[in-house]
Scaffold this active site. Structure first.
Site, PDB file in Angstrom:
ATOM      1  N   TYR A   1       0.911  -1.609   0.124  1.00 30.02           N
ATOM      2  CA  TYR A   1       0.263   0.222   0.124  1.00 30.02           C
ATOM      3  C   TYR A   1       1.456   0.912  -0.368  1.00 30.02           C
ATOM      4  O   TYR A   1       2.033   1.431  -0.488  1.00 30.02           O
ATOM      5  CB  TYR A   1      -0.802   0.300   1.033  1.00 30.02           C
TER       6      TYR A   1
ATOM      7  N   LYS B   1      -5.283  -1.985  -1.882  1.00 29.94           N
ATOM      8  CA  LYS B   1      -6.100  -1.725  -1.288  1.00 29.94           C
ATOM      9  C   LYS B   1      -7.531  -3.238  -0.805  1.00 29.94           C
ATOM     10  O   LYS B   1      -8.277  -3.190  -0.378  1.00 29.94           O
ATOM     11  CB  LYS B   1      -7.204  -1.051  -1.916  1.00 29.94           C
TER      12      LYS B   1
ATOM     13  N   GLU C   1     -11.950   4.033  -7.164  1.00 34.17           N
ATOM     14  CA  GLU C   1     -10.315   5.205  -7.235  1.00 34.17           C
ATOM     15  C   GLU C   1      -9.556   5.484  -7.788  1.00 34.17           C
ATOM     16  O   GLU C   1      -9.800   5.266  -9.386  1.00 34.17           O
ATOM     17  CB  GLU C   1      -9.860   3.514  -6.049  1.00 34.17           C
ATOM     18  N   ASP C   2      -9.202   7.171  -6.978  1.00 35.43           N
ATOM     19  CA  ASP C   2      -7.938   7.445  -8.141  1.00 35.43           C
ATOM     20  C   ASP C   2      -8.585   7.950  -9.608  1.00 35.43           C
ATOM     21  O   ASP C   2      -7.367   8.077 -10.390  1.00 35.43           O
ATOM     22  CB  ASP C   2      -6.435   6.896  -8.130  1.00 35.43           C
TER      23      ASP C   2
ATOM     24  N   ASP D   1     -11.279   8.601  -1.997  1.00 33.15           N
ATOM     25  CA  ASP D   1     -10.854  10.119  -2.662  1.00 33.15           C
ATOM     26  C   ASP D   1     -10.866  10.747  -1.951  1.00 33.15           C
ATOM     27  O   ASP D   1     -10.316  12.054  -1.240  1.00 33.15           O
ATOM     28  CB  ASP D   1      -9.901  10.038  -3.846  1.00 33.15           C
TER      29      ASP D   1
END
Length: 597
Positions: free
Chosen positions: A120, A192, A263-264, A287
């Site tokens: 991570y 994750k 995510e991202d 996020d």
């Protein structure tokens, strides 16, 4: 918000549940020999028993010694310690993940503090950057390409092997503080998902990492002959939205009821996609909502420990992108919970971005950033000769904030003059340099404590060591998102509401040591993450019941038992040969992991 009656699931009778778990202890498989050793969910390596070796044709493929899982973990640990380079350690762990899921997750659980920063943040960022050179097939995850438009459901169906409870998806445009990383973003999804299993006990076989390969705008990747992703500029506009819509429809059809973790995604898309789909599938954007929840919990805990109210704080947020605006949104809800109106809550926040303090006179601000903009008339009493929009140092000197939060990815932005100015007007400043990886942190904890004469309450986005015996808390999203996911899977949530996230962050705040002692850490230790995840999940689950947003009908007092029943543990299960095809089973198909929902 009740779901259709056909979706309701009733908690099974305890005796029946025990029988189901006993039967699930044995796994059926048609695989034999090398085929079995190459299946990461079934492979035990040297832990296969003598009888299993004989039954499945493994005797000549393994050394004679039959080892325990603990012995295997120790061998991995010694190999891990022999490596000094974090990227080499990452590759070692990836090799374990690809070959043996149980060993991988037991190794993480046994050596959590040493291994989590590798799989991570921060090491995963470097691994993503080197993806073109380090890629090995197979990678645990699915790549859905823009070239497959119109066929995404079919591609997804053919790629998944077991029922799916949770899908973690990225388009890799806003990876950590690194920006567009193309298909390399699959590593952040894998990291994750490992945290979901480690902290919340979700079954790794029932979770899915997905990268949406819509191209890349990073010239270095497009020019790299080894880049394995789609070589074209990123999809934009309606074409992009239609592609993501098709993906969500495919997930809804092939993984019904699954939780969708975003995510991202890029700053310009993250909010749009969340609002477009959050009521279609139970979903959240880590996020925006995860970072917001963890940062808000830290600020809330600091106020509690200092005997203060959140509504009495003056909060400056440096970095008005996805994370910064998400944090502002979360804090505004908490301020309203303390009795302020929405306008009064916003009045407690000052947001600064590249162009300076956000002002209403600025054009083309995203909607949430625009809602945080201040009236230019407020600057009338400020010293003459200010820049068109004041920067961070000027704002700190004028506003005299009590809380300073950094999500800018501008390394060193919290300079000595800024910190000393803040500490000069606030007895116990709360300072959160949250940008990661480490090189992009707005300040180091040692500098913040030195410049504030040891008075600052500090938590960071990346891990830092203790400073003169003082533990530095890490505002790690692993303290929130695993609990959210566990509650979503256990309760069959139909949506993840803001009220659920607020319930989860309140549970997190209760576990932050600084909420009881301002000299203690402003986040729990990583070793506490599983305990925190359990508390967050319980709070979210109960809020889900109150919201009428669950397909699982239980009494609130039964929530804890239900969460316990969901937990997957990394241990080897006995293997048994599956019935032949003539007995009604298709050769090559595995017994799926039991659906505990």
């Amino acid at each position: 918000m009740d779901g259709p009656l056909s979706l309701l699931r009733v908690l099974p009778d305890p005796a029946v549940a025990l029988m189901d778990r006993a039967e699930a202890a044995v796994r059926l498989t048609h695989r034999r020999g090398l085929d079995l050793l190459r299946h990461p969910a079934l492979n035990k390596g040297t832990a296969f028993s003598t009888q299993e070796r004989r039954s499945f044709g493994l005797e000549g493929l393994l050394p004679a010694g039959v080892e325990s899982l603990e012995q295997q973990v120790e061998r991995c640990w010694q190999a891990f310690q022999a490596l000094e380079d974090p990227l080499e350690r990452f590759q070692q762990l990836e090799a374990i993940r690809r070959s043996n899921l149980v060993l991988f997750h037991r190794f993480l659980a046994t050596h959590l503090q040493a291994v989590l920063p590798i799989v991570y943040t921060p090491t995963v960022g470097a691994a993503i950057q080197s993806f073109s050179r380090s890629y090995r097939s197979p990678v645990e995850g699915i790549f859905l390409s823009a070239q497959q438009r119109g066929r995404l459901r079919q591609v997804l169906r053919e790629a998944i092997e077991a029922p799916v409870d949770l899908v973690l998806v990225t388009d890799s445009e806003g990876v950590l503080g690194l920006g567009d990383q193309g298909v390399g973003g699959i590593h952040i999804c894998q990291g994750k998902l490992a945290v979901y299993t480690l902290c919340a006990g979700l079954d790794p076989e029932r979770m899915l990492a997905v990268t949406l390969d819509v191209g890349t705008n990073r010239d270095a990747l497009l020019a790299d002959p080894l880049y394995p992703g789609l070589r074209q500029p990123r999809l934009r506009g309606e074409a992009y939205l239609e592609f993501v819509d098709e993906f969500v429809d495919a997930v809804a059809a092939e993984c019904p009821g699954a939780c969708l973790h975003w995510e991202d995604f890029g700053t310009g898309k993250a909010r749009t996609l969340l609002e477009r789909h959050r009521w279609h599938l139970p979903s959240f954007n880590d996020d925006i909502q995860g970072t917001s929840g963890v940062a808000s919990a830290a600020v809330l805990a600091a106020c509690r420990g200092l005997g203060q109210r959140l509504r009495d704080q003056r909060i400056v947020i440096f970095g008005a992108g996805t994370a910064g605006c998400g944090i502002a949104e979360g804090l505004i809800r908490l301020l309203q919970a303390e009795g302020l109106s929405a306008a009064e809550a916003r009045d407690r926040l000052w947001a600064i971005d590249r162009q300076g303090l956000l002002l209403r006179s600025m054009v083309d601000l995203p909607p949430l950033a625009a809602s945080l903009a201040r009236d230019s008339a407020e600057l009338a009493s400020w010293p003459q000769g200010l820049e068109p929009s004041p920067g961070l140092e000027t704002v700190v000197k004028q506003i005299r904030p009590t809380v300073l939060i950094g999500t800018s990815t501008v390394g060193g932005a919290f300079s000595e003059p800024i910190v000393r100015a803040m500490a000069g007007t606030c007895a116990r400043p709360v300072i959160l340099p949250l940008s990661n990886p480490t090189a992009l942190a707005e300040a180091t904890p040692s500098d913040l404590l030195r410049w504030s004469d040891g008075r600052a309450l500090v938590a960071t986005g990346s891990p830092f060591g203790a400073v003169e015996g003082r533990t530095i808390g890490q505002c790690n999203n692993c303290f929130l998102f695993p609990g959210l996911g566990l509650a979503a899977v256990a309760m069959g949530l139909t949506a993840i509401t803001d009220a659920m996230i607020d319930a989860g962050l309140q549970a997190l705040a209760d576990h932050i040591p600084a909420s009881r002692d301002p000299e203690a850490a402003l986040m729990p230790g990583l070793e506490e993450a599983p305990i925190v995840a359990r508390a967050v999940a319980a709070a979210v689950a109960r809020q889900g019941l109150r919201d009428g947003a669950t397909t699982r009908i239980v009494a609130e007092e039964e929530v804890e038992t239900l969460l316990d029943q969901m937990r997957w543990t990394p241990s080897y299960r006995p293997l048994r040969a599956a019935p032949t095809a003539n007995a009604g089973t298709t050769p090559g198909m595995e017994q799926p992991a039991p659906n505990k929902r």
